[in-house]
Design a protein around this motif. Structure first.
Motif, PDB file in Angstrom:
ATOM      1  N   ALA A  44     -17.774  31.255  26.567  1.00 25.64           N
ATOM      2  CA  ALA A  44     -16.841  31.017  27.668  1.00 25.64           C
ATOM      3  C   ALA A  44     -17.281  31.871  28.847  1.00 25.64           C
ATOM      4  O   ALA A  44     -17.437  33.092  28.715  1.00 25.64           O
ATOM      5  CB  ALA A  44     -15.421  31.382  27.247  1.00 25.64           C
ATOM      6  N   ARG A  60     -22.976  25.206  32.549  1.00 24.25           N
ATOM      7  CA  ARG A  60     -22.650  24.193  31.533  1.00 24.25           C
ATOM      8  C   ARG A  60     -23.834  23.957  30.616  1.00 24.25           C
ATOM      9  O   ARG A  60     -23.686  23.877  29.389  1.00 24.25           O
ATOM     10  CB  ARG A  60     -22.208  22.889  32.208  1.00 24.25           C
ATOM     11  N   THR A  68     -17.032  26.855  27.354  1.00 22.87           N
ATOM     12  CA  THR A  68     -16.016  26.784  28.408  1.00 22.87           C
ATOM     13  C   THR A  68     -16.616  27.317  29.698  1.00 22.87           C
ATOM     14  O   THR A  68     -17.167  28.420  29.718  1.00 22.87           O
ATOM     15  CB  THR A  68     -14.780  27.629  28.033  1.00 22.87           C
ATOM     16  N   LEU A  70     -15.543  27.945  33.720  1.00 25.17           N
ATOM     17  CA  LEU A  70     -14.491  27.995  34.729  1.00 25.17           C
ATOM     18  C   LEU A  70     -15.113  28.410  36.054  1.00 25.17           C
ATOM     19  O   LEU A  70     -15.967  29.299  36.092  1.00 25.17           O
ATOM     20  CB  LEU A  70     -13.417  29.016  34.354  1.00 25.17           C
ATOM     21  N   GLY A  91     -17.327  22.092  34.914  1.00 30.18           N
ATOM     22  CA  GLY A  91     -16.376  23.150  34.589  1.00 30.18           C
ATOM     23  C   GLY A  91     -15.070  22.957  35.319  1.00 30.18           C
ATOM     24  O   GLY A  91     -15.002  22.239  36.310  1.00 30.18           O
ATOM     25  N   THR A 107     -10.907  37.204  27.061  1.00 33.45           N
ATOM     26  CA  THR A 107     -11.097  35.803  26.667  1.00 33.45           C
ATOM     27  C   THR A 107     -12.478  35.248  27.007  1.00 33.45           C
ATOM     28  O   THR A 107     -12.852  34.191  26.512  1.00 33.45           O
ATOM     29  CB  THR A 107     -10.035  34.898  27.318  1.00 33.45           C
TER      30      THR A 107
END
Length: 199
Positions: A44, A60, A68, A70, A91, A107
């Motif tokens: 992530a 990606r 993941t 972002l 994303g 996270t």
């Protein structure tokens, strides 16, 4: 703080539409910088201050379909440009301030930040917020596709030790914010600092 946000938004809003066309040859530099972050499939990662999302396709590719990605930016016009360029397919695009990310602690596996550091209102606090959302041992990349001297020359200035990106200033700043320096590179063709989230 609101004034800092307004300044950043004003600066980038008027530049969003033609941002990518101003820097058409940066793709390989972004790909190399993402490669240096050593992401793994399933990781992530956050592109902090993602702008028009030029790093998102590379991120990606690095994390694969199970990872993941972002992209967070403070300027709606930049996110709109990212969406128009189709980079939202790589994303999730978030309208968010990197000083207050809508993410739980620990996270993320990594943060990629291109050109971000010179736009941080409160650098130590903001870098600490990036550390908050990354797991211990996770990584940070502070990147710019040209080095400090080349960037200063582009803007008609001399390089200065007062620059936040200067190694004597940046390394202790990172340490106070919860990051351990891994490598510092400042060459004409790239500025790349890699750091690891302190355990």
């Amino acid at each position: 703080m609101a004034d800092d946000h307004t300044h950043v938004q004003d600066f980038f809003s008027v530049r969003a539409a033609d941002w990518d066309s101003r820097f058409p040859d940066d793709g390989p530099a972004y790909a190399a910088a993402v490669g240096a972050l050593r992401l793994r499939p399933g990781d992530a990662v956050l592109d902090a201050g993602c702008g028009t999302g030029r790093a998102l396709p590379h991120l990606r590719t690095a994390v694969g379909p199970g990872g993941t990605v972002l992209g967070a930016d403070l300027t709606p016009a930049m996110l709109n440009a990212a969406a128009r360029a189709g980079r939202g397919a790589s994303g999730a695009l978030l309208l968010a301030d990197v000083a207050q990310l809508p993410l739980r602690a620990g996270t993320l596996d990594a943060v990629f930040a291109a050109g971000l550091i010179s736009h941080l209102a409160r650098p130590e606090r903001d870098l600490r917020e990036l550390a908050r959302v990354v797991r211990p041992g996770g990584r940070l990349s502070l990147f710019h596709p040209i080095g400090r001297a080349a960037l200063a020359a582009r803007h008609g200035r001399d390089i200065s030790d007062d620059d936040l990106r200067a190694e004597p200033r940046l390394v202790p700043l990172l340490a106070r914010a919860g990051w351990d320096l891994d490598s510092y590179t400042d060459k004409d063709d790239r500025f790349l600092v890699l750091a690891v989230r302190a355990r």
